[in-house]
Design a protein around this motif. Structure first.
Motif, PDB file in Angstrom:
ATOM      1  N   VAL A   1      46.420  47.251  45.016  1.00 47.55           N
ATOM      2  CA  VAL A   1      45.949  47.847  46.259  1.00 47.55           C
ATOM      3  C   VAL A   1      44.811  47.047  46.890  1.00 47.55           C
ATOM      4  O   VAL A   1      44.756  46.912  48.129  1.00 47.55           O
ATOM      5  CB  VAL A   1      45.523  49.320  46.010  1.00 47.55           C
ATOM      6  CG1 VAL A   1      44.322  49.406  45.081  1.00 47.55           C
ATOM      7  CG2 VAL A   1      45.230  50.015  47.336  1.00 47.55           C
ATOM      8  N   PHE A   2      43.919  46.476  46.100  1.00 47.49           N
ATOM      9  CA  PHE A   2      42.759  45.806  46.681  1.00 47.49           C
ATOM     10  C   PHE A   2      43.104  44.485  47.365  1.00 47.49           C
ATOM     11  O   PHE A   2      42.682  44.267  48.512  1.00 47.49           O
ATOM     12  CB  PHE A   2      41.684  45.609  45.607  1.00 47.49           C
ATOM     13  CG  PHE A   2      41.133  46.902  45.075  1.00 47.49           C
ATOM     14  CD1 PHE A   2      40.404  47.752  45.898  1.00 47.49           C
ATOM     15  CD2 PHE A   2      41.352  47.287  43.771  1.00 47.49           C
ATOM     16  CE1 PHE A   2      39.905  48.949  45.424  1.00 47.49           C
ATOM     17  CE2 PHE A   2      40.862  48.482  43.284  1.00 47.49           C
ATOM     18  CZ  PHE A   2      40.132  49.313  44.112  1.00 47.49           C
ATOM     19  N   PRO A   3      43.826  43.554  46.733  1.00 48.36           N
ATOM     20  CA  PRO A   3      44.171  42.335  47.472  1.00 48.36           C
ATOM     21  C   PRO A   3      45.013  42.592  48.708  1.00 48.36           C
ATOM     22  O   PRO A   3      44.856  41.913  49.725  1.00 48.36           O
ATOM     23  CB  PRO A   3      44.930  41.488  46.439  1.00 48.36           C
ATOM     24  CG  PRO A   3      45.354  42.426  45.371  1.00 48.36           C
ATOM     25  CD  PRO A   3      44.328  43.488  45.341  1.00 48.36           C
ATOM     26  N   VAL A   4      45.912  43.572  48.641  1.00 50.64           N
ATOM     27  CA  VAL A   4      46.718  43.901  49.820  1.00 50.64           C
ATOM     28  C   VAL A   4      45.836  44.478  50.919  1.00 50.64           C
ATOM     29  O   VAL A   4      45.961  44.113  52.100  1.00 50.64           O
ATOM     30  CB  VAL A   4      47.841  44.881  49.443  1.00 50.64           C
ATOM     31  CG1 VAL A   4      48.570  45.371  50.689  1.00 50.64           C
ATOM     32  CG2 VAL A   4      48.828  44.208  48.499  1.00 50.64           C
ATOM     33  N   LEU A   5      44.927  45.373  50.559  1.00 53.42           N
ATOM     34  CA  LEU A   5      44.026  45.973  51.531  1.00 53.42           C
ATOM     35  C   LEU A   5      43.161  44.916  52.204  1.00 53.42           C
ATOM     36  O   LEU A   5      43.068  44.862  53.437  1.00 53.42           O
ATOM     37  CB  LEU A   5      43.148  47.018  50.836  1.00 53.42           C
ATOM     38  CG  LEU A   5      41.951  47.552  51.636  1.00 53.42           C
ATOM     39  CD1 LEU A   5      42.418  48.244  52.906  1.00 53.42           C
ATOM     40  CD2 LEU A   5      41.118  48.503  50.777  1.00 53.42           C
TER      41      LEU A   5
ATOM     42  N   PRO B   1      51.050  36.872  57.926  1.00 54.35           N
ATOM     43  CA  PRO B   1      50.796  35.774  56.972  1.00 54.35           C
ATOM     44  C   PRO B   1      49.797  36.141  55.877  1.00 54.35           C
ATOM     45  O   PRO B   1      50.038  35.872  54.688  1.00 54.35           O
ATOM     46  CB  PRO B   1      50.253  34.651  57.873  1.00 54.35           C
ATOM     47  CG  PRO B   1      50.816  34.940  59.222  1.00 54.35           C
ATOM     48  CD  PRO B   1      50.851  36.435  59.319  1.00 54.35           C
ATOM     49  N   LEU B   2      48.685  36.767  56.255  1.00 52.67           N
ATOM     50  CA  LEU B   2      47.699  37.166  55.247  1.00 52.67           C
ATOM     51  C   LEU B   2      48.214  38.308  54.385  1.00 52.67           C
ATOM     52  O   LEU B   2      47.910  38.381  53.186  1.00 52.67           O
ATOM     53  CB  LEU B   2      46.386  37.566  55.923  1.00 52.67           C
ATOM     54  CG  LEU B   2      45.499  36.411  56.406  1.00 52.67           C
ATOM     55  CD1 LEU B   2      44.269  36.943  57.109  1.00 52.67           C
ATOM     56  CD2 LEU B   2      45.101  35.519  55.248  1.00 52.67           C
ATOM     57  N   LEU B   3      49.005  39.190  54.968  1.00 52.22           N
ATOM     58  CA  LEU B   3      49.564  40.293  54.195  1.00 52.22           C
ATOM     59  C   LEU B   3      50.493  39.780  53.108  1.00 52.22           C
ATOM     60  O   LEU B   3      50.434  40.246  51.955  1.00 52.22           O
ATOM     61  CB  LEU B   3      50.316  41.259  55.114  1.00 52.22           C
ATOM     62  CG  LEU B   3      51.088  42.398  54.426  1.00 52.22           C
ATOM     63  CD1 LEU B   3      50.154  43.250  53.576  1.00 52.22           C
ATOM     64  CD2 LEU B   3      51.816  43.252  55.462  1.00 52.22           C
ATOM     65  N   VAL B   4      51.355  38.821  53.436  1.00 52.07           N
ATOM     66  CA  VAL B   4      52.260  38.264  52.436  1.00 52.07           C
ATOM     67  C   VAL B   4      51.469  37.557  51.341  1.00 52.07           C
ATOM     68  O   VAL B   4      51.827  37.620  50.153  1.00 52.07           O
ATOM     69  CB  VAL B   4      53.273  37.307  53.090  1.00 52.07           C
ATOM     70  CG1 VAL B   4      54.118  36.611  52.038  1.00 52.07           C
ATOM     71  CG2 VAL B   4      54.172  38.070  54.050  1.00 52.07           C
ATOM     72  N   THR B   5      50.371  36.883  51.718  1.00 63.17           N
ATOM     73  CA  THR B   5      49.501  36.269  50.708  1.00 63.17           C
ATOM     74  C   THR B   5      48.932  37.328  49.768  1.00 63.17           C
ATOM     75  O   THR B   5      48.895  37.150  48.545  1.00 63.17           O
ATOM     76  CB  THR B   5      48.354  35.499  51.388  1.00 63.17           C
ATOM     77  OG1 THR B   5      48.903  34.473  52.212  1.00 63.17           O
ATOM     78  CG2 THR B   5      47.439  34.877  50.351  1.00 63.17           C
ATOM     79  N   GLY B   6      48.489  38.449  50.336  1.00 63.84           N
ATOM     80  CA  GLY B   6      47.993  39.540  49.499  1.00 63.84           C
ATOM     81  C   GLY B   6      49.061  40.113  48.600  1.00 63.84           C
ATOM     82  O   GLY B   6      48.792  40.478  47.454  1.00 63.84           O
ATOM     83  N   LEU B   7      50.308  40.174  49.086  1.00 63.44           N
ATOM     84  CA  LEU B   7      51.411  40.663  48.264  1.00 63.44           C
ATOM     85  C   LEU B   7      51.678  39.720  47.097  1.00 63.44           C
ATOM     86  O   LEU B   7      51.965  40.163  45.975  1.00 63.44           O
ATOM     87  CB  LEU B   7      52.670  40.814  49.115  1.00 63.44           C
ATOM     88  CG  LEU B   7      52.651  41.918  50.181  1.00 63.44           C
ATOM     89  CD1 LEU B   7      53.908  41.864  51.025  1.00 63.44           C
ATOM     90  CD2 LEU B   7      52.489  43.293  49.546  1.00 63.44           C
ATOM     91  N   ARG B   8      51.599  38.425  47.332  1.00 59.68           N
ATOM     92  CA  ARG B   8      51.804  37.454  46.250  1.00 59.68           C
ATOM     93  C   ARG B   8      50.741  37.614  45.170  1.00 59.68           C
ATOM     94  O   ARG B   8      51.046  37.621  43.972  1.00 59.68           O
ATOM     95  CB  ARG B   8      51.765  36.034  46.802  1.00 59.68           C
ATOM     96  CG  ARG B   8      52.972  35.648  47.628  1.00 59.68           C
ATOM     97  CD  ARG B   8      52.829  34.217  48.117  1.00 59.68           C
ATOM     98  NE  ARG B   8      54.008  33.779  48.842  1.00 59.68           N
ATOM     99  CZ  ARG B   8      54.140  32.581  49.372  1.00 59.68           C
ATOM    100  NH1 ARG B   8      53.162  31.702  49.267  1.00 59.68           N
ATOM    101  NH2 ARG B   8      55.249  32.250  50.011  1.00 59.68           N
ATOM    102  N   ILE B   9      49.492  37.740  45.609  1.00 61.00           N
ATOM    103  CA  ILE B   9      48.412  37.943  44.636  1.00 61.00           C
ATOM    104  C   ILE B   9      48.617  39.259  43.895  1.00 61.00           C
ATOM    105  O   ILE B   9      48.443  39.345  42.675  1.00 61.00           O
ATOM    106  CB  ILE B   9      47.046  37.923  45.344  1.00 61.00           C
ATOM    107  CG1 ILE B   9      46.797  36.556  45.994  1.00 61.00           C
ATOM    108  CG2 ILE B   9      45.918  38.249  44.362  1.00 61.00           C
ATOM    109  CD1 ILE B   9      45.571  36.525  46.884  1.00 61.00           C
ATOM    110  N   GLY B  10      48.993  40.283  44.642  1.00 55.34           N
ATOM    111  CA  GLY B  10      49.200  41.590  44.034  1.00 55.34           C
ATOM    112  C   GLY B  10      50.326  41.601  43.019  1.00 55.34           C
ATOM    113  O   GLY B  10      50.232  42.278  41.996  1.00 55.34           O
ATOM    114  N   MET B  11      51.397  40.847  43.269  1.00 58.97           N
ATOM    115  CA  MET B  11      52.503  40.789  42.317  1.00 58.97           C
ATOM    116  C   MET B  11      52.040  40.207  40.987  1.00 58.97           C
ATOM    117  O   MET B  11      52.386  40.724  39.909  1.00 58.97           O
ATOM    118  CB  MET B  11      53.639  39.958  42.896  1.00 58.97           C
ATOM    119  CG  MET B  11      54.833  39.792  41.957  1.00 58.97           C
ATOM    120  SD  MET B  11      55.543  41.372  41.444  1.00 58.97           S
ATOM    121  CE  MET B  11      56.357  41.875  42.966  1.00 58.97           C
TER     122      MET B  11
END
Length: 250
Positions: A133-137, A176-186
């Motif tokens: 939740v935090f990296p995505v947020l 673009p930043l959201l997908v980056t957050g999703l990658r980190i979150g995965m």
């Protein structure tokens, strides 16, 4: 040209992995490392093949929890980012609390998750969601804020309300930043589930790693690590494909 680039994206990572395994295999043979220190990759792969059903069933348990926690955490992170972008006062009030919680490593909450949700899948899903939740947020909120104010004022001059501005302008800019957050979150989700399984679980790759370490079954430990790595690579590849679909203008 595009076909060549896509082929290179597939061939180059595979070639790199094969090179690493070849160097690993040669180093074990040349330096005669004991198997409990560093086994040969071929022995690990042979163990995975001969006991495929064990690692496959464990991987299914682990990665459905990873995906469930990832989806829950991603939805929560995006929803919080959207609400905060529409209500700046709420962001100023809630963000210190969010930062305070995020300053604590997610793994510190594992004992509480096991007490609250038990040894079943709920505790793993909760820990995965917390890790995601935090990296995505943060990434989604940063993307929503990076829109040029001139573009926002232009839309408002045509009668667009805040929700229209959010849907038509801010969300596309945040992708673009959201997908980056999703990658980190995965990545964080996979780590959270496996570590939680090592602390307390009935099954899963983390539980295999924990039990095999206690029994000094080093090949099973490495096989479980390999299975976790393969599953993570597959999920990361899916997110990369999603990136190319959603953020096509890059």
């Amino acid at each position: 040209m595009e076909h060549k680039l896509s082929l290179e994206r597939i061939v180059m990572p595979i070639a790199s992995l094969l090179l690493v395994f070849a160097i690993w295999q040669a180093a074990v043979i040349v330096f005669a490392f004991p198997p409990y220190i560093l086994p040969r990759p071929l022995d690990i792969l042979y163990n995975m093949v001969t006991r495929f059903h064990i690692f496959w069933n464990a991987a299914l348990v682990t990665f459905w929890q990873v995906i469930a926690g990832f989806v829950a955490g991603s939805i929560a992170g995006v929803a919080l980012a959207l609400v905060m972008s529409l209500a700046p006062r709420l962001e100023r009030t809630a963000m210190p609390v969010v930062v305070l919680i995020n300053c604590v490593p997610p793994m510190a909450f594992i004992p509480l998750a096991l007490i609250w949700f038990g040894l079943g899948p709920n505790s793993k899903i909760a820990m995965a969601a917390l890790a995601v939740v935090f990296p995505v947020l943060y990434n989604c909120l940063a993307g929503l804020k990076r829109v040029d104010e001139g573009s926002v004022n232009l839309l408002r001059s045509f009668g667009a309300n805040p929700l229209t501005v959010l849907w038509k302008l801010r969300l596309p800019a945040a992708l673009p930043l959201l997908v980056t957050g999703l990658r980190i979150g995965m990545t964080r989700s996979t780590i959270a589930v496996i570590v939680t399984e090592m602390v307390g679980a009935y099954s899963g790759l983390g539980q295999i790693i924990y039990r095999s370490t206690a029994l000094l079954e080093y090949l099973d430990v490495w096989s479980a690590v390999f299975a976790a790595s393969i599953g993570s690579l597959v999920l990361y590849a899916l997110l990369t494909a999603l990136d190319s679909r959603l953020v096509w203008w890059k």
